[in-house]
Design a protein around this motif. Structure first.
Motif, PDB file in Angstrom:
ATOM      1  N   MET A 150       0.913  -1.378   0.148  1.00 49.15           N
ATOM      2  CA  MET A 150      -0.035  -0.032  -0.005  1.00 49.15           C
ATOM      3  C   MET A 150       0.841   1.223   0.159  1.00 49.15           C
ATOM      4  O   MET A 150       1.733   1.413   0.613  1.00 49.15           O
ATOM      5  CB  MET A 150      -1.010   0.046   1.112  1.00 49.15           C
ATOM      6  N   TYR A 151       0.865   1.979  -0.880  1.00 39.81           N
ATOM      7  CA  TYR A 151       1.488   3.295  -1.093  1.00 39.81           C
ATOM      8  C   TYR A 151       1.056   4.425  -1.675  1.00 39.81           C
ATOM      9  O   TYR A 151      -0.224   4.249  -2.343  1.00 39.81           O
ATOM     10  CB  TYR A 151       3.067   2.719  -1.765  1.00 39.81           C
ATOM     11  N   ASP A 152       1.521   5.670  -1.556  1.00 42.83           N
ATOM     12  CA  ASP A 152       1.169   6.909  -2.432  1.00 42.83           C
ATOM     13  C   ASP A 152      -0.298   7.189  -1.969  1.00 42.83           C
ATOM     14  O   ASP A 152      -1.121   7.495  -2.878  1.00 42.83           O
ATOM     15  CB  ASP A 152       1.073   6.690  -3.881  1.00 42.83           C
ATOM     16  N   TYR A 153      -0.460   7.783  -0.701  1.00 43.91           N
ATOM     17  CA  TYR A 153      -1.439   8.180  -0.227  1.00 43.91           C
ATOM     18  C   TYR A 153      -1.230   9.651   0.396  1.00 43.91           C
ATOM     19  O   TYR A 153      -0.652   9.794   1.384  1.00 43.91           O
ATOM     20  CB  TYR A 153      -2.288   7.311   0.878  1.00 43.91           C
ATOM     21  N   ASP A 154      -1.894  10.403  -0.541  1.00 42.58           N
ATOM     22  CA  ASP A 154      -1.540  12.004  -0.003  1.00 42.58           C
ATOM     23  C   ASP A 154      -2.760  12.760   0.676  1.00 42.58           C
ATOM     24  O   ASP A 154      -3.976  12.146   0.574  1.00 42.58           O
ATOM     25  CB  ASP A 154      -1.429  12.966  -1.269  1.00 42.58           C
ATOM     26  N   ARG A 155      -2.360  13.804   1.385  1.00 40.76           N
ATOM     27  CA  ARG A 155      -3.682  14.779   1.989  1.00 40.76           C
ATOM     28  C   ARG A 155      -4.402  15.027   0.854  1.00 40.76           C
ATOM     29  O   ARG A 155      -3.952  15.728  -0.118  1.00 40.76           O
ATOM     30  CB  ARG A 155      -3.008  15.637   2.784  1.00 40.76           C
ATOM     31  N   THR A 156      -5.908  15.038   1.176  1.00 36.30           N
ATOM     32  CA  THR A 156      -6.866  15.578   0.320  1.00 36.30           C
ATOM     33  C   THR A 156      -7.753  16.431   1.013  1.00 36.30           C
ATOM     34  O   THR A 156      -7.640  16.451   2.357  1.00 36.30           O
ATOM     35  CB  THR A 156      -7.266  14.647  -0.624  1.00 36.30           C
ATOM     36  N   SER A 157      -8.803  16.917   0.538  1.00 36.35           N
ATOM     37  CA  SER A 157     -10.042  17.738   1.435  1.00 36.35           C
ATOM     38  C   SER A 157     -10.742  16.750   2.134  1.00 36.35           C
ATOM     39  O   SER A 157     -11.448  17.134   2.807  1.00 36.35           O
ATOM     40  CB  SER A 157     -10.804  18.247   0.444  1.00 36.35           C
ATOM     41  N   SER A 158     -10.708  15.485   1.804  1.00 30.57           N
ATOM     42  CA  SER A 158     -11.465  14.259   2.520  1.00 30.57           C
ATOM     43  C   SER A 158     -10.668  13.434   3.060  1.00 30.57           C
ATOM     44  O   SER A 158     -11.152  12.442   3.972  1.00 30.57           O
ATOM     45  CB  SER A 158     -12.465  13.615   1.722  1.00 30.57           C
ATOM     46  N   SER A 159      -9.437  13.625   3.296  1.00 32.14           N
ATOM     47  CA  SER A 159      -8.394  12.544   3.685  1.00 32.14           C
ATOM     48  C   SER A 159      -7.158  13.156   4.385  1.00 32.14           C
ATOM     49  O   SER A 159      -6.583  14.122   3.870  1.00 32.14           O
ATOM     50  CB  SER A 159      -8.008  11.389   2.866  1.00 32.14           C
ATOM     51  N   SER A 160      -6.554  12.734   5.487  1.00 29.52           N
ATOM     52  CA  SER A 160      -5.445  13.278   5.905  1.00 29.52           C
ATOM     53  C   SER A 160      -4.034  12.589   5.600  1.00 29.52           C
ATOM     54  O   SER A 160      -3.082  12.759   6.032  1.00 29.52           O
ATOM     55  CB  SER A 160      -5.418  13.225   7.595  1.00 29.52           C
ATOM     56  N   GLY A 161      -4.130  11.721   4.582  1.00 27.53           N
ATOM     57  CA  GLY A 161      -3.276  11.056   4.042  1.00 27.53           C
ATOM     58  C   GLY A 161      -2.852   9.876   4.787  1.00 27.53           C
ATOM     59  O   GLY A 161      -1.631   9.302   4.733  1.00 27.53           O
TER      60      GLY A 161
END
Length: 288
Positions: A150-161
């Motif tokens: 599992m990799y490459d999960y960035d902060r977005t308006s609906s997630s803190s990464g």
């Protein structure tokens, strides 16, 4: 298994908002699914493969991706795979799930009624680049997450990464021998009972450059693991490297074990291990 669905066509959906969650593919009892590729357009609160009151399911060797652009300005929360209430004995193995508008895999949800999804095995999948999380375990029981990349999960308006998430009192959860990297958090657990994180490799987890950051914070981005609001937790035999901070458990109940972990090369002036009050604590044999 009673039926096998293979090489099925990708369902084409509209982005028109809907009033209640439905699934693009909804499976009944005793079905085995093997689809070469799922690449629909999707809409609000959908899943490419959704399980509702389904038992004895194998989801194997699929490529599930780009169900709504994960970089949209506004969220359209479409997951790759979602077992929901009443589902049990589900195996999700050897899939490639990526670039979806929600999570790669979500189990249950915050308001899922009984009986919660249970007896779920999530193994050897590759997940990356979704808008929210690779794994999001909500109201569900007896869940094994093992040997996934599992990799490459960035902060977005609906997630803190966060790469992996556990909350809403998910019960008897096992994260075993997974490889997690390139996110703002490794595994974030904000509410569970009987939680085990064993033998995972977590590296290159750090806060967003230029964002507000407090190196002394117990919940800050850049932690390999944050666990709180949980009863009976074990962090055992994990290898954590090149992260802002190691394992943080500010509070909890029952038993809290942090044993036989290797934690090194912290990128900030933070802690390798922190365990707060509220639980009977065992911290031993860690190499930091």
């Amino acid at each position: 298994y009673g039926t096998m669905v293979e090489n099925g066509p990708a369902p084409q959906l509209s982005e028109t908002p809907i009033r209640r969650p439905e699934e693009a593919v909804k499976l009944g009892d005793e079905i085995q699914v093997r689809v070469v590729e799922v690449d629909p357009q999707g809409r609000v609160n959908l899943s490419a493969i959704g399980l509702d009151d389904a038992t004895n399911i194998v989801i194997y060797n699929n490529d599930i991706h780009n169900n709504v652009n994960p970089q949209r300005a506004t969220e359209i929360d479409i997951h790759g795979i979602k077992p929901w209430s009443g589902s049990s004995n589900v195996w999700i193995v050897d899939n490639h799930i990526h670039d979806n508008g929600g999570d790669a895999i979500q189990t249950g949800d915050a308001n899922a009624p009984e009986p919660w999804a249970r007896l779920l095995y999530i193994g050897r999948n590759r997940m990356h680049g979704d808008r929210e999380n690779a794994i999001d375990l909500k109201r569900s029981r007896d869940v094994i997450v093992s040997q996934n990349e599992m990799y490459d999960y960035d902060r977005t308006s609906s997630s803190s990464g966060e790469i992996g998430v556990v909350h809403d009192d998910a019960t008897r959860v096992w994260f075993l021998a997974n490889h997690l990297y390139n996110g703002e958090y490794g595994i974030w657990n904000s509410g569970s009972t009987d939680y085990y994180a064993i033998g995972n490799l977590i590296h290159d987890v750090k806060h967003l450059a230029g964002s507000s950051y407090n190196a002394g914070g117990l919940y800050e981005a850049g932690h390999a693991m944050v666990t709180y609001g949980s009863t009976n937790t074990s962090h055992i035999g994990n290898t954590i490297w090149n992260v802002d901070a190691g394992i943080s458990q500010p509070n909890g109940g029952g038993r809290a074990e942090v044993v036989n972990n290797i934690i090194g090369n912290l990128l900030q002036n933070t802690r390798h291990i922190y365990v707060g009050s509220g639980a009977t604590t065992v911290v031993s044999n860690n190499l930091v």
